[in-house]
Design an enzyme around this catalytic site. Structure first.
Site, short mmCIF file in Angstrom:
data_model
loop_
_atom_site.label_atom_id
_atom_site.label_comp_id
_atom_site.label_asym_id
_atom_site.label_seq_id
_atom_site.Cartn_x
_atom_site.Cartn_y
_atom_site.Cartn_z
CG ASN A 124 -30.28 -32.16 42.20
OD1 ASN A 124 -31.24 -33.66 42.12
ND2 ASN A 124 -29.82 -31.80 43.43
CE1 TYR A 150 -21.49 -28.14 43.29
CE2 TYR A 150 -22.36 -30.23 43.46
CZ TYR A 150 -21.70 -29.31 43.66
OH TYR A 150 -21.88 -29.65 45.34
CB ALA A 151 -24.68 -32.99 37.74
CB ALA A 152 -21.51 -31.97 33.71
CB SER A 198 -21.10 -32.90 44.97
OG SER A 198 -22.48 -33.39 45.12
CB SER A 228 -12.46 -17.97 52.63
OG SER A 228 -14.03 -18.05 52.04
CE LYS A 270 -18.33 -29.79 43.30
NZ LYS A 270 -16.87 -29.51 44.01
CB ILE A 274 -22.26 -30.14 54.29
CG1 ILE A 274 -21.73 -32.33 53.66
CG2 ILE A 274 -21.45 -29.98 55.18
CD1 ILE A 274 -22.01 -33.04 54.81
CG ASN A 288 -13.13 -26.98 49.92
OD1 ASN A 288 -13.73 -27.65 50.19
ND2 ASN A 288 -13.41 -25.66 50.20
P1 NAI Z 1 -19.62 -22.83 50.28
O1 NAI Z 1 -20.04 -21.49 48.94
O2 NAI Z 1 -19.99 -22.46 51.42
O3 NAI Z 1 -17.95 -22.20 50.25
C1 NAI Z 1 -17.06 -22.47 49.21
C2 NAI Z 1 -15.77 -21.96 49.01
O4 NAI Z 1 -15.01 -21.83 47.93
C3 NAI Z 1 -15.59 -20.88 50.04
O5 NAI Z 1 -14.61 -20.73 50.48
C4 NAI Z 1 -15.90 -19.94 48.58
O6 NAI Z 1 -14.75 -18.47 49.16
C5 NAI Z 1 -14.50 -20.58 47.57
N1 NAI Z 1 -14.80 -20.79 46.43
C6 NAI Z 1 -15.62 -20.56 45.36
N2 NAI Z 1 -15.67 -19.37 44.50
C7 NAI Z 1 -13.87 -19.32 44.24
C8 NAI Z 1 -13.72 -18.86 43.27
N3 NAI Z 1 -14.07 -18.40 42.67
N4 NAI Z 1 -12.61 -18.21 43.77
C9 NAI Z 1 -11.62 -18.54 45.06
N5 NAI Z 1 -12.43 -19.72 46.23
C10 NAI Z 1 -13.87 -19.79 45.83
O7 NAI Z 1 -19.66 -24.77 50.07
P2 NAI Z 1 -19.14 -25.59 50.89
O8 NAI Z 1 -20.58 -26.10 50.73
O9 NAI Z 1 -18.00 -25.67 52.01
O10 NAI Z 1 -18.85 -26.57 49.71
C11 NAI Z 1 -17.03 -26.87 49.19
C12 NAI Z 1 -17.06 -28.07 48.32
O11 NAI Z 1 -17.34 -29.27 48.66
C13 NAI Z 1 -18.14 -27.30 47.19
O12 NAI Z 1 -17.49 -27.94 46.49
C14 NAI Z 1 -18.46 -28.04 46.97
O13 NAI Z 1 -19.12 -28.25 46.00
C15 NAI Z 1 -18.65 -29.27 47.81
N6 NAI Z 1 -19.93 -29.76 48.92
C16 NAI Z 1 -20.97 -29.14 49.24
C17 NAI Z 1 -21.96 -30.05 49.94
C18 NAI Z 1 -22.49 -29.42 50.83
O14 NAI Z 1 -23.84 -29.40 51.25
N7 NAI Z 1 -22.44 -28.17 51.03
C19 NAI Z 1 -22.85 -31.18 48.97
C20 NAI Z 1 -21.43 -31.78 48.38
C21 NAI Z 1 -20.64 -31.08 48.47
#
Ligand code: NAI
Length: 248
Positions: A150, A156-158, A143, A15, A160, A189, A91
């Site tokens: 971290n 979160y680390a566990a 991640s 989303s 990932k 990101i 994701n």
């Molecule tokens: P975000 O918070 O912008 O988006 C997260 C997405 O996951 C959203 O679409 C949200 O609706 C969905 N989501 C979360 N909980 C949910 C649930 N219970 N049911 C259904 N959907 C759910 O996060 P972002 O930054 O886009 O992260 C995406 C992935 O990348 C994650 O797995 C995050 O851990 C990983 N990541 C992000 C980094 C960053 O710097 N933004 C760095 C490293 C990894």
């Protein structure tokens, strides 16, 4: 009917942020995409018009992936609508940060549920299908925190790091049936997950990144598109860090 040109993908959490960028890129690469998230995508009408321009389709399935029944039902609906799946991208992910002395059981369990157990459930739901077709590709979004840790993010680390071990084991299980499993490990990101950091923290972070800047969600989507493509047909069980050189 399965024509070689038509490709189907499921993306969890498409989303916003990285997931939305992945959905966009896959549509442009000729996939029909089903994305599972609690709310419809930001600027969903833009996604629909990208899908139309690419002569593809994008379908939102409302789902809370922390809820096992909701996730299993959503996977079933996506499979029924799609008929077959070529690509699964896990994701969706969350953070619930706290130092370990203050971390509540609920924050630990919730992060493990969303970031790790949901990937287990989606992969289990699709493995038989992909094995039977003797083709398929799974990409799990980890991640750099899963690689280097971290403070304040033990949960979160566990989750990932767990996703990396999980993916390597699954890659070994499915390789003989030509199903590939890889991991993308983003660094910092620009998304709502990092938006919460103040400017001083962002500047400090930038100084630790060899390329000297925070990455964009589209740069992560490029890595996913590559690993999903025939150009990566001999790559499985790998972790591709998209982190500006942070973990080299
Ligand atoms: P975000 O918070 O912008 O988006 C997260 C997405 O996951 C959203 O679409 C949200 O609706 C969905 N989501 C979360 N909980 C949910 C649930 N219970 N049911 C259904 N959907 C759910 O996060 P972002 O930054 O886009 O992260 C995406 C992935 O990348 C994650 O797995 C995050 O851990 C990983 N990541 C992000 C980094 C960053 O710097 N933004 C760095 C490293 C990894």
């Amino acid at each position: 009917m399965n024509t070689s040109e038509e490709k189907h993908a499921i993306v969890t959490g498409g989303s916003r942020g990285i997931g939305r960028a992945i959905v966009t890129r896959l549509l442009k690469d000729g996939y029909r995409v089903w994305y599972l998230s609690r709310t419809i995508a930001e600027q969903a009408e833009d996604l629909a018009s990208i899908a139309e321009q690419s002569q593809q389709s994008v379908t939102w399935i409302a789902c809370d992936i922390a809820d096992r029944t909701s996730l299993e039902q959503a996977m079933k609906v996506a499979m029924e609508q799609a008929g077959w799946i070529d690509l699964l991208v896990n994701n969706a992910g969350i953070t619930r940060d706290a130092l370990i002395m203050r971390m509540k059981d609920e924050a630990w369990n919730h992060v493990l549920q969303v970031n790790l157990s949901a990937a287990f459930l989606t992969c289990r739901a699709l493995s038989r299908h992909m094995v039977q077709r003797r083709q398929g590709c799974i990409i799990n979004i980890s991640s750099v925190v899963g690689l280097i840790g971290n403070p304040g993010q033990t949960n979160y680390a566990a989750s990932k790091a767990g996703l990396i071990g999980f993916s390597k084991s699954l890659a070994r299980e499915l390789a003989s049936r030509a199903v590939r499993v890889n991991v993308v490990a983003p660094g910092f990101i620009e998304t709502s997950m990092t938006e919460a950091l103040g400017e001083p923290a962002k500047t400090q972070l930038q100084n630790q990144i060899p390329l000297g800047r925070i990455g964009s969600a589209y740069e992560v989507a490029d890595a996913v598109a590559y690993l999903a493509s025939p150009a990566a047909s001999y790559i499985t069980g790998q972790v591709l860090a998209v982190d500006g050189g942070m973990t080299m």
